[in-house]
Design an enzyme around this catalytic site. Sequence first.
Site, PDB file in Angstrom:
ATOM      1  N   ARG A 189       0.905  -1.097  -0.077  1.00  0.00           N
ATOM      2  CA  ARG A 189      -0.022   0.032  -0.059  1.00  0.00           C
ATOM      3  C   ARG A 189       1.081   1.194  -0.084  1.00  0.00           C
ATOM      4  O   ARG A 189       0.376   2.518  -0.272  1.00  0.00           O
ATOM      5  CB  ARG A 189      -0.873  -0.054   1.252  1.00  0.00           C
ATOM      6  CG  ARG A 189      -2.053  -1.030   0.935  1.00  0.00           C
ATOM      7  CD  ARG A 189      -2.949  -1.217   2.421  1.00  0.00           C
ATOM      8  NE  ARG A 189      -2.180  -1.688   3.319  1.00  0.00           N
ATOM      9  CZ  ARG A 189      -2.765  -1.992   4.717  1.00  0.00           C
ATOM     10  NH1 ARG A 189      -4.000  -1.582   4.761  1.00  0.00           N
ATOM     11  NH2 ARG A 189      -1.889  -2.693   5.341  1.00  0.00           N
TER      12      ARG A 189
ATOM     13  N   ARG B 135     -10.154   7.884   3.525  1.00  0.00           N
ATOM     14  CA  ARG B 135      -9.217   7.447   4.507  1.00  0.00           C
ATOM     15  C   ARG B 135      -8.915   8.630   5.339  1.00  0.00           C
ATOM     16  O   ARG B 135      -8.403   9.477   4.894  1.00  0.00           O
ATOM     17  CB  ARG B 135      -7.871   6.671   3.987  1.00  0.00           C
ATOM     18  CG  ARG B 135      -7.255   6.250   5.362  1.00  0.00           C
ATOM     19  CD  ARG B 135      -6.262   5.151   5.038  1.00  0.00           C
ATOM     20  NE  ARG B 135      -6.931   3.718   4.627  1.00  0.00           N
ATOM     21  CZ  ARG B 135      -7.455   2.982   5.655  1.00  0.00           C
ATOM     22  NH1 ARG B 135      -7.432   3.466   6.906  1.00  0.00           N
ATOM     23  NH2 ARG B 135      -7.879   1.793   5.339  1.00  0.00           N
TER      24      ARG B 135
ATOM     25  N   LYS C 207     -14.980   5.389  -0.406  1.00  0.00           N
ATOM     26  CA  LYS C 207     -14.140   5.470   0.913  1.00  0.00           C
ATOM     27  C   LYS C 207     -13.062   6.690   0.832  1.00  0.00           C
ATOM     28  O   LYS C 207     -12.713   6.852  -0.281  1.00  0.00           O
ATOM     29  CB  LYS C 207     -13.579   4.187   1.040  1.00  0.00           C
ATOM     30  CG  LYS C 207     -12.515   4.089   2.280  1.00  0.00           C
ATOM     31  CD  LYS C 207     -11.925   2.700   2.442  1.00  0.00           C
ATOM     32  CE  LYS C 207     -10.447   2.799   1.824  1.00  0.00           C
ATOM     33  NZ  LYS C 207      -9.893   1.409   1.981  1.00  0.00           N
TER      34      LYS C 207
ATOM     35  N   ASP D 268     -12.922  -6.942  -0.028  1.00  0.00           N
ATOM     36  CA  ASP D 268     -11.462  -6.462  -0.545  1.00  0.00           C
ATOM     37  C   ASP D 268     -10.418  -7.215  -0.732  1.00  0.00           C
ATOM     38  O   ASP D 268     -10.412  -8.457  -0.235  1.00  0.00           O
ATOM     39  CB  ASP D 268     -11.690  -5.593   1.106  1.00  0.00           C
ATOM     40  CG  ASP D 268     -10.863  -4.006   0.659  1.00  0.00           C
ATOM     41  OD1 ASP D 268     -10.271  -3.860  -0.334  1.00  0.00           O
ATOM     42  OD2 ASP D 268     -10.839  -3.185   1.567  1.00  0.00           O
TER      43      ASP D 268
ATOM     44  N   HIS E 122      -1.615  -5.136  -4.288  1.00  0.00           N
ATOM     45  CA  HIS E 122      -2.679  -3.982  -4.390  1.00  0.00           C
ATOM     46  C   HIS E 122      -2.425  -3.283  -5.429  1.00  0.00           C
ATOM     47  O   HIS E 122      -3.468  -2.663  -5.655  1.00  0.00           O
ATOM     48  CB  HIS E 122      -2.259  -3.082  -2.943  1.00  0.00           C
ATOM     49  CG  HIS E 122      -3.052  -2.064  -2.594  1.00  0.00           C
ATOM     50  ND1 HIS E 122      -4.331  -2.198  -2.163  1.00  0.00           N
ATOM     51  CD2 HIS E 122      -2.755  -0.810  -2.513  1.00  0.00           C
ATOM     52  CE1 HIS E 122      -4.803  -1.094  -2.180  1.00  0.00           C
ATOM     53  NE2 HIS E 122      -4.023  -0.057  -2.362  1.00  0.00           N
TER      54      HIS E 122
END
Length: 281
Positions: free
Chosen positions: A88, A183, A181, A207, A119
């Site tokens: 990430r 964060r 979404k 996810d 990812h």
Amino acid sequence: MDIIGGSSSQLLASRIANESGARLILTEFKEFPDGEQYTRILEKPDTDVVIIQSVVKDPDFITLLQLIDACEDADKITVVIPYMGYARQDKRFKDGEAITSRALARAINADQVILVNIHNEEILKYFNAPAKNLDATGMVGEYLKELKLAKPIVIAPDGGAIGIARNAAEILGTEYDHLEKKRLSGERVTITPKKLDIEEKDIILIDDIISTGGTIAEAISIFKSEASSIHVACVHPALTGNAVLRLFHAGVASITSTDTIEKGTSKVSIAPLVADEIQKI
Ligand code: R5P
């Protein structure tokens, strides 16, 4: 071909060896009193080796480098990183930041690298060796089918996971959608409510990674009052801290994941997927 199981992927490496018919080489791992890692391969490996090691915690990466180094006499080294931590950290979000996934990738000296649902596929380009990304979401979808949910709908918590939701939904022969979404911190996110027809439906929130469970817990709070049941699935069950409790407390009926990280939720083994790939090498 020999399979060399790393400290964090012992069960998965053993399953891959069984599945592929390759020899499983015995390795040992210790930690010195100062926290340094010690790794040793206890049998002489073949000239063609496949190292299996997820990077969940920092020492796992040191172990991976040690295993690669210990195989210096091999003609061909394939490195399988079922879960690659730091994925990430795939780009520079602020000036001066390290692109940590790139730093890790560059440190790996192998002939070939195999990842699973990384990812961001851009990470494949960071390796010096050819790198391939395997997709385990079909296998997760097959397992979810076994739950025999009456009215399933697959929902990704953000746009980044829409491909995963689509793959699982195709196997289930059902509809899918995604939320938006934002964060706020490492543990907190906000999800914009979306008008979806979910009344009396069995929601499967899916996810790539579940870490703190914050993303999924937030998504659950949106659907809880209307849905018939809520199930959670992911490829990589990082499930840090109290994530499992957090999810069940939020109202999930089940959590399904693969064994890229070996957890109690790892109901789907990716061993056949990896075994199939290494047999093509
Ligand atoms: C991020 O983009 C990932 O796809 C996951 O949504 C995220 O890693 C989940 O993290 P957490 O469980 O801590 O909310």
